[in-house]
Motif scaffolding. Sequence first.
Motif, PDB file in Angstrom:
ATOM      1  N   TYR A 219       0.887  -1.193  -0.051  1.00  0.00           N
ATOM      2  CA  TYR A 219      -0.027   0.021   0.039  1.00  0.00           C
ATOM      3  C   TYR A 219       1.060   1.329   0.033  1.00  0.00           C
ATOM      4  N   THR A 220       0.476   2.343  -0.666  1.00  0.00           N
ATOM      5  CA  THR A 220       1.199   3.391  -0.865  1.00  0.00           C
ATOM      6  C   THR A 220       1.195   4.485   0.396  1.00  0.00           C
ATOM      7  N   ASP A 221       2.064   4.937   0.859  1.00  0.00           N
ATOM      8  CA  ASP A 221       1.911   5.600   1.932  1.00  0.00           C
ATOM      9  C   ASP A 221       1.397   7.038   1.568  1.00  0.00           C
ATOM     10  N   GLY A 222       0.422   7.576   2.306  1.00  0.00           N
ATOM     11  CA  GLY A 222      -0.059   9.013   2.121  1.00  0.00           C
ATOM     12  C   GLY A 222      -1.453   9.370   2.575  1.00  0.00           C
ATOM     13  N   VAL A 223      -2.145  10.283   1.940  1.00  0.00           N
ATOM     14  CA  VAL A 223      -3.499  10.640   2.751  1.00  0.00           C
ATOM     15  C   VAL A 223      -4.485  10.346   1.447  1.00  0.00           C
ATOM     16  N   LYS A 272       3.594   3.656   6.635  1.00  0.00           N
ATOM     17  CA  LYS A 272       4.202   2.471   6.647  1.00  0.00           C
ATOM     18  C   LYS A 272       3.698   1.376   6.449  1.00  0.00           C
ATOM     19  N   GLY A 273       2.702   1.351   5.386  1.00  0.00           N
ATOM     20  CA  GLY A 273       2.148   0.229   5.011  1.00  0.00           C
ATOM     21  C   GLY A 273       1.099  -0.199   5.719  1.00  0.00           C
ATOM     22  N   GLN A 274       0.791   0.342   6.722  1.00  0.00           N
ATOM     23  CA  GLN A 274      -0.684   0.070   7.710  1.00  0.00           C
ATOM     24  C   GLN A 274      -1.804   1.190   7.140  1.00  0.00           C
ATOM     25  N   LEU A 275      -2.771   0.544   7.068  1.00  0.00           N
ATOM     26  CA  LEU A 275      -4.130   1.615   6.632  1.00  0.00           C
ATOM     27  C   LEU A 275      -4.756   1.679   7.777  1.00  0.00           C
ATOM     28  N   PHE A 276      -5.479   3.191   7.511  1.00  0.00           N
ATOM     29  CA  PHE A 276      -6.342   3.545   8.555  1.00  0.00           C
ATOM     30  C   PHE A 276      -7.404   4.339   7.956  1.00  0.00           C
ATOM     31  N   ARG A 277      -8.603   4.243   8.609  1.00  0.00           N
ATOM     32  CA  ARG A 277     -10.017   5.057   8.231  1.00  0.00           C
ATOM     33  C   ARG A 277      -9.966   6.219   9.025  1.00  0.00           C
ATOM     34  N   CYS A 278      -9.891   7.465   8.574  1.00  0.00           N
ATOM     35  CA  CYS A 278     -10.243   8.452   9.594  1.00  0.00           C
ATOM     36  C   CYS A 278     -11.711   8.975   9.701  1.00  0.00           C
ATOM     37  N   TRP A 280     -14.281  10.516  12.812  1.00  0.00           N
ATOM     38  CA  TRP A 280     -14.435  11.179  14.342  1.00  0.00           C
ATOM     39  C   TRP A 280     -13.044  11.596  14.875  1.00  0.00           C
ATOM     40  N   ASN A 281     -12.362  12.199  14.347  1.00  0.00           N
ATOM     41  CA  ASN A 281     -10.842  12.739  14.645  1.00  0.00           C
ATOM     42  C   ASN A 281     -10.174  11.122  15.197  1.00  0.00           C
ATOM     43  N   ASN A 282     -10.311  10.291  14.647  1.00  0.00           N
ATOM     44  CA  ASN A 282      -9.747   8.844  15.092  1.00  0.00           C
ATOM     45  C   ASN A 282      -9.029   8.210  14.102  1.00  0.00           C
ATOM     46  N   PHE A 283      -8.148   7.613  14.177  1.00  0.00           N
ATOM     47  CA  PHE A 283      -7.387   6.757  13.268  1.00  0.00           C
ATOM     48  C   PHE A 283      -7.821   5.054  13.430  1.00  0.00           C
ATOM     49  N   ILE A 284      -8.670   4.663  12.703  1.00  0.00           N
ATOM     50  CA  ILE A 284      -9.027   3.501  12.794  1.00  0.00           C
ATOM     51  C   ILE A 284      -8.319   2.438  11.898  1.00  0.00           C
ATOM     52  N   PRO A 285      -7.491   1.569  12.587  1.00  0.00           N
ATOM     53  CA  PRO A 285      -6.797   0.763  11.751  1.00  0.00           C
ATOM     54  C   PRO A 285      -7.220  -0.352  11.259  1.00  0.00           C
ATOM     55  N   LEU A 286      -7.097  -0.768   9.885  1.00  0.00           N
ATOM     56  CA  LEU A 286      -7.759  -1.699   9.034  1.00  0.00           C
ATOM     57  C   LEU A 286      -6.715  -2.882   8.730  1.00  0.00           C
ATOM     58  N   LYS A 287      -7.335  -3.996   8.438  1.00  0.00           N
ATOM     59  CA  LYS A 287      -6.453  -5.102   8.118  1.00  0.00           C
ATOM     60  C   LYS A 287      -7.224  -5.960   7.199  1.00  0.00           C
ATOM     61  N   ARG A 288      -6.455  -6.440   5.947  1.00  0.00           N
ATOM     62  CA  ARG A 288      -7.354  -7.048   4.814  1.00  0.00           C
ATOM     63  C   ARG A 288      -7.400  -8.504   5.321  1.00  0.00           C
ATOM     64  N   HIS A 289      -8.864  -9.287   5.084  1.00  0.00           N
ATOM     65  CA  HIS A 289      -9.001 -10.461   5.143  1.00  0.00           C
ATOM     66  C   HIS A 289      -9.368 -10.823   3.951  1.00  0.00           C
ATOM     67  N   GLY A 290      -8.632 -11.475   3.012  1.00  0.00           N
ATOM     68  CA  GLY A 290      -9.138 -11.960   1.686  1.00  0.00           C
ATOM     69  C   GLY A 290      -9.402 -10.718   1.180  1.00  0.00           C
ATOM     70  N   ALA A 292     -11.790  -8.227   1.971  1.00  0.00           N
ATOM     71  CA  ALA A 292     -12.267  -7.445   3.023  1.00  0.00           C
ATOM     72  C   ALA A 292     -11.405  -6.636   3.670  1.00  0.00           C
ATOM     73  N   PHE A 293     -11.799  -5.514   4.036  1.00  0.00           N
ATOM     74  CA  PHE A 293     -11.077  -4.847   5.103  1.00  0.00           C
ATOM     75  C   PHE A 293     -11.915  -4.492   6.283  1.00  0.00           C
ATOM     76  N   ASP A 294     -11.233  -5.202   7.203  1.00  0.00           N
ATOM     77  CA  ASP A 294     -11.744  -5.157   8.655  1.00  0.00           C
ATOM     78  C   ASP A 294     -11.086  -4.287   9.668  1.00  0.00           C
ATOM     79  N   ILE A 295     -11.771  -3.926  10.486  1.00  0.00           N
ATOM     80  CA  ILE A 295     -11.021  -3.044  11.663  1.00  0.00           C
ATOM     81  C   ILE A 295     -10.266  -4.134  12.421  1.00  0.00           C
ATOM     82  N   ALA A 296      -8.982  -3.616  12.628  1.00  0.00           N
ATOM     83  CA  ALA A 296      -7.778  -4.487  13.115  1.00  0.00           C
ATOM     84  C   ALA A 296      -8.038  -4.719  14.653  1.00  0.00           C
TER      85      ALA A 296
END
Length: 364
Positions: A219-223, A272-278, A280-290, A292-296
Amino acid sequence: MKYVITVALLLAQVTLAYAQYPGDNGNPVPDEDGPTIRVIKLESSIPVHQFAMPVKNIEVIAIADDSTNLGISRNRYRAINTVSVPDKPLQEYLQGYISKKYGDQYQQNKGQYLLCLVQLLRINDHRSAPERSYVRIKGATFLSPDNQQFQLSCQFDTTLVDADKHASRDHSWNMARAIDMFMTAADKQKVSGTPHSRQEIMKIAWERYQQPIYTANHYTDGVYMSYREFLKNAPAVNNFTIKMERNKAIVYHIHDDSSRNVIPDPWGICYKGQLFRCKWNNFIPLKRHGLAFDIADRDTIVYLKVTGGQIVDAAAAGGLLGVLLLKAKDQTDGRENYFVTYQQDLLDRPYAGMIDPFTGELMF
């Protein structure tokens, strides 16, 4: 029973350490190493819709982002997650039930071939008083007189809520109700659009999961400014930083001349390759399963220190990526379990567990 219904027009293997669940009517067995697993059989004695139009056969094609996982439930009072899974592959799971419940209505000498494309089937529950169970089914149906060329007849997206003291054990019944609503909506002769073969319909449905975010090796780092950028794995902003201001995380775009400006509402970030959904002023970590992008799982997260407005790696990261997590006071239950918010009509919203592959919003 109480229902809240919303209707709108319109794959994958998960390998986790689970404890076995004795069945749809039993109690989950705690597992210190991971969530519990609950096998859901699709069985129900509810009366089903009687087709007004003659139907020769109903065929199910299941093309979903996660075909092995029906949903993840988060206990409100205890840190135990439960993963609900079908007792057989998803397509066989749905086809077997529909053939059994509706097959006696088939008319071999006349009628239409009904093709049901299931794009999403998810369940969730609250196990605190009052208990609630949720089911969402999204799909489309197609009709054909010859079982060769099909035309679109219905697009369907429904969420049901069952409120009952045993609701968390009624998923089979709740899914059966949702499927029957799907069949009811499909019971019409009106068709639209260009005829397509079965293979063409499947190809079109799979195109969603051929986006770069699903096929990329990294995954490409950035916003990401939008869900579209996320799907393209192409963040609009590559140089950024995050500052804490008034208990909020503010994302800044750093320009080539070192000037910076606030990014007011980013969809997400990759660090650094870790995905987050922004959200409510929060960074919610995502993890791919197959697909699907689940909340980590929060247990895998190492917190970062925030120093001088810059994100700084924690010295004790131990190979795990750290992440800055802020409390989303109005959208969690205090245990960092995020609520689904895109369905404001739900009185008691379910916990979010993944990213909706169609909208990019949090869903269960």
